[in-house]
Design an enzyme around this catalytic site. Structure first.
Site, PDB file in Angstrom:
ATOM      1  N   PHE A  12       0.745  -1.119  -0.132  1.00 18.36           N
ATOM      2  CA  PHE A  12      -0.063   0.032  -0.045  1.00 18.36           C
ATOM      3  C   PHE A  12       0.755   1.478  -0.068  1.00 18.36           C
ATOM      4  CE2 PHE A  12      -1.974   2.842   3.336  1.00 18.36           C
ATOM      5  CZ  PHE A  12      -2.641   3.728   2.550  1.00 18.36           C
ATOM      6  N   ASP A  32       9.697  -7.432  -3.681  1.00 16.66           N
ATOM      7  CA  ASP A  32       8.297  -7.795  -2.872  1.00 16.66           C
ATOM      8  C   ASP A  32       7.931  -9.271  -3.044  1.00 16.66           C
ATOM      9  OD1 ASP A  32       5.594  -7.970  -1.909  1.00 16.66           O
ATOM     10  OD2 ASP A  32       5.846  -5.615  -1.930  1.00 16.66           O
ATOM     11  N   TYR A 147       5.491  -7.698  15.756  1.00 13.80           N
ATOM     12  CA  TYR A 147       5.441  -6.765  14.955  1.00 13.80           C
ATOM     13  C   TYR A 147       6.377  -5.584  15.885  1.00 13.80           C
ATOM     14  CZ  TYR A 147       3.827  -2.977  12.092  1.00 13.80           C
ATOM     15  OH  TYR A 147       3.699  -1.618  11.225  1.00 13.80           O
TER      16      TYR A 147
HETATM   17  P1  NAD Z   1       1.388  -3.366   3.080  1.00 12.47           P
HETATM   18  O1  NAD Z   1       1.408  -4.967   3.764  1.00 12.47           O
HETATM   19  O2  NAD Z   1       0.509  -2.997   2.232  1.00 12.47           O
HETATM   20  O3  NAD Z   1       2.951  -3.711   2.399  1.00 12.47           O
HETATM   21  C1  NAD Z   1       4.071  -4.272   3.073  1.00 12.47           C
HETATM   22  C2  NAD Z   1       4.672  -4.775   1.548  1.00 12.47           C
HETATM   23  O4  NAD Z   1       5.898  -5.881   2.159  1.00 12.47           O
HETATM   24  C3  NAD Z   1       3.675  -5.892   0.718  1.00 12.47           C
HETATM   25  O5  NAD Z   1       3.793  -5.524  -0.635  1.00 12.47           O
HETATM   26  C4  NAD Z   1       4.200  -7.184   1.267  1.00 12.47           C
HETATM   27  O6  NAD Z   1       3.972  -7.983   0.200  1.00 12.47           O
HETATM   28  C5  NAD Z   1       5.805  -7.073   1.323  1.00 12.47           C
HETATM   29  N1  NAD Z   1       6.564  -7.711   2.273  1.00 12.47           N
HETATM   30  C6  NAD Z   1       6.318  -8.365   3.303  1.00 12.47           C
HETATM   31  N2  NAD Z   1       7.197  -9.212   3.847  1.00 12.47           N
HETATM   32  C7  NAD Z   1       7.918  -9.451   2.866  1.00 12.47           C
HETATM   33  C8  NAD Z   1       9.234 -10.124   2.560  1.00 12.47           C
HETATM   34  N3  NAD Z   1       9.847 -10.892   3.531  1.00 12.47           N
HETATM   35  N4  NAD Z   1       9.956  -9.922   1.328  1.00 12.47           N
HETATM   36  C9  NAD Z   1       9.621  -9.161   0.312  1.00 12.47           C
HETATM   37  N5  NAD Z   1       8.486  -8.500   0.531  1.00 12.47           N
HETATM   38  C10 NAD Z   1       7.745  -8.507   1.780  1.00 12.47           C
HETATM   39  O7  NAD Z   1       1.526  -2.569   4.384  1.00 12.47           O
HETATM   40  P2  NAD Z   1       1.795  -0.955   4.106  1.00 12.47           P
HETATM   41  O8  NAD Z   1       0.661  -0.438   4.980  1.00 12.47           O
HETATM   42  O9  NAD Z   1       2.173  -0.721   2.915  1.00 12.47           O
HETATM   43  O10 NAD Z   1       3.039  -0.938   5.186  1.00 12.47           O
HETATM   44  C11 NAD Z   1       4.468  -0.525   4.549  1.00 12.47           C
HETATM   45  C12 NAD Z   1       5.682  -0.207   5.536  1.00 12.47           C
HETATM   46  O11 NAD Z   1       5.135   0.784   6.460  1.00 12.47           O
HETATM   47  C13 NAD Z   1       5.436  -1.494   6.671  1.00 12.47           C
HETATM   48  O12 NAD Z   1       7.084  -1.877   6.845  1.00 12.47           O
HETATM   49  C14 NAD Z   1       4.992  -1.279   7.862  1.00 12.47           C
HETATM   50  O13 NAD Z   1       5.070  -1.740   8.857  1.00 12.47           O
HETATM   51  C15 NAD Z   1       5.171   0.414   7.624  1.00 12.47           C
HETATM   52  N6  NAD Z   1       3.826   0.966   8.526  1.00 12.47           N
HETATM   53  C16 NAD Z   1       2.842   1.105   7.813  1.00 12.47           C
HETATM   54  C17 NAD Z   1       1.722   1.901   8.568  1.00 12.47           C
HETATM   55  C18 NAD Z   1       0.347   2.114   8.059  1.00 12.47           C
HETATM   56  O14 NAD Z   1      -0.498   2.486   8.850  1.00 12.47           O
HETATM   57  N7  NAD Z   1      -0.092   1.807   6.753  1.00 12.47           N
HETATM   58  C19 NAD Z   1       2.122   2.384   9.965  1.00 12.47           C
HETATM   59  C20 NAD Z   1       3.301   2.116  10.516  1.00 12.47           C
HETATM   60  C21 NAD Z   1       4.309   1.498   9.756  1.00 12.47           C
END
Ligand code: NAD
Ligand code: UDP
Length: 314
Positions: A12, A32, A147
């Site tokens: 996302f 990814d 997490y």
């Molecule tokens: P998301 O799940 O949409 O995106 C995470 C991506 O990482 C996915 O495309 C997933 O397939 C990929 N991924 C996970 N494990 C993997 C691996 N081992 N190898 C390769 N790819 C892998 O989540 P998001 O909301 O887009 O979050 C993105 C980042 O931002 C994350 O690190 C998350 O912890 C951090 N974050 C997001 C939020 C939020 O509110 N959206 C808040 C705090 C932190």
């Protein structure tokens, strides 16, 4: 112009970051494994000269990205509670082994490194709002620890590479971010409420609904991420919207904006669910000149068409 390696690029937030980096002329190598992201999030970038998408589990090491690397942004990680509770070991590994692999790539190329950390490092915070100097209140053996502790470890690893190897690092703490390209079934409160309201089924309020969160629209979040990436601060830096809402207030706003008459139902509060969360963004505002500009109302209005399309309602 820079060549940027972005793990989690099909997620996302990552997919919006791909768009923003490409729009300013950077080249992006997105990596990814699609465990929680989707190829569809970056399908519109197929054929873009500056964009490559590599499929790999970064916990097993980074694939060969070829060529120079100016920045490594480590965003890969399951992020919604539903996802990380279903993938606890994978979440710990991508925060530990995955972070090391990404840091090594940055070290060997002399590249800048950014870790996507989270407000969850503050746990169920006893200080409110949360400044970066607050060390947090995390249950290290609770269900959310896979997490929270993965991200705390990732921050520690990042700082260790900075101190031991001189890697130029940025520690980013993202607060609840929402918008188009969220998975509609990711279980997060914004996705659940919008989906439930648009489908005309009850909105599920966990607990009494008085717990708070501060929601940042993804375009604001991405602007803040780039400000931190380009700016002089190592961090950690909170990037979020300080507007704070109870889940009952969010539900009421979602019902108004969707024109839905769905009822509210109460369900049990998940274990260790933080009671309050709001970023102190003084550092980002004063030092990076960044602050969010999109209200929750406006951000939800911008998100509703995406949810309608995803749910097949248009
Ligand atoms: P998301 O799940 O949409 O995106 C995470 C991506 O990482 C996915 O495309 C997933 O397939 C990929 N991924 C996970 N494990 C993997 C691996 N081992 N190898 C390769 N790819 C892998 O989540 P998001 O909301 O887009 O979050 C993105 C980042 O931002 C994350 O690190 C998350 O912890 C951090 N974050 C997001 C939020 C939020 O509110 N959206 C808040 C705090 C932190
Ligand atoms: N929540 C809720 N109903 C839902 C989903 C979540 O009331 O259908 C609550 C959840 O208990 C938490 C808040 O909304 O207090 C934010 O949850 P989310 O999973 O979006 O993010 P996080 O807990 O990681 O901040």
């Amino acid at each position: 112009m820079a060549r940027v390696v972005l793990t989690g690029g099909a997620g996302f937030v990552g997919s919006h970051l791909c768009d923003a980096l490409l729009a300013r002329g950077d080249e992006v190598v997105a990596i990814d494994n699609f465990c929680t992201g989707r190829k569809a999030n970056v399908a519109h970038l197929d054929g873009h000269d500056g964009f490559r998408l590599l499929e790999a589990d970064v916990s097993a090491g980074l694939p060969d990205v070829g060529g120079p690397v100016d920045a490594v942004l480590h965003f890969a990680s399951p992020a919604s509670p539903k996802d990380y509770l279903a993938l606890p070991v994978e979440t710990l590994l991508v925060g530990s082994a995955g972070t090391h692999a990404a840091l090594e790539l940055a070290r060997t190329h002399g590249a800048r490194f950014m870790i996507a950390s989270t407000s969850e490092v503050y746990g169920d915070p006893l200080v409110h709002p949360q400044p970066e100097g607050y060390w947090g209140n995390v249950n290290s053996v609770g269900p959310r620890s896979c997490y929270d502790e993965a991200k705390r470890y990732a921050e520690a690893a990042t700082m260790a590479y900075h101190r031991a190897h001189g890697v130029d690092v940025r520690v980013l703490r993202i607060f609840n971010t929402y918008g188009p390209r969220m998975q509609v079934d990711d279980g997060r409160v914004v996705s659940n409420f919008l989906t439930q309201a648009l489908r005309g089924v009850p909105l599920t309020i966990y607990g009494d609904g008085t717990q708070t969160r501060s929601f940042c629209y993804v375009a604001d979040e991405v602007a803040g991420i780039l400000a931190l990436l380009d700016g002089p601060l190592i961090g950690p830096v909170n990037i979020g919207n300080p507007g704070e809402f109870t889940m009952l207030e969010l539900a009421t706003l979602v019902l108004e904006l969707t024109g839905s008459s769905s009822p509210l139902v109460h369900e049990p509060l998940p274990t260790d669910d933080p009671k309050q969360r709001r970023p102190d963004i003084g550092v980002a505002r004063d030092t990076l000149g960044w602050e969010p500009t999109i209200s929750l109302r406006e951000g939800l209005e911008r998100s509703i068409p995406y949810f309608r399309t995803e749910l097949g309602l248009d």
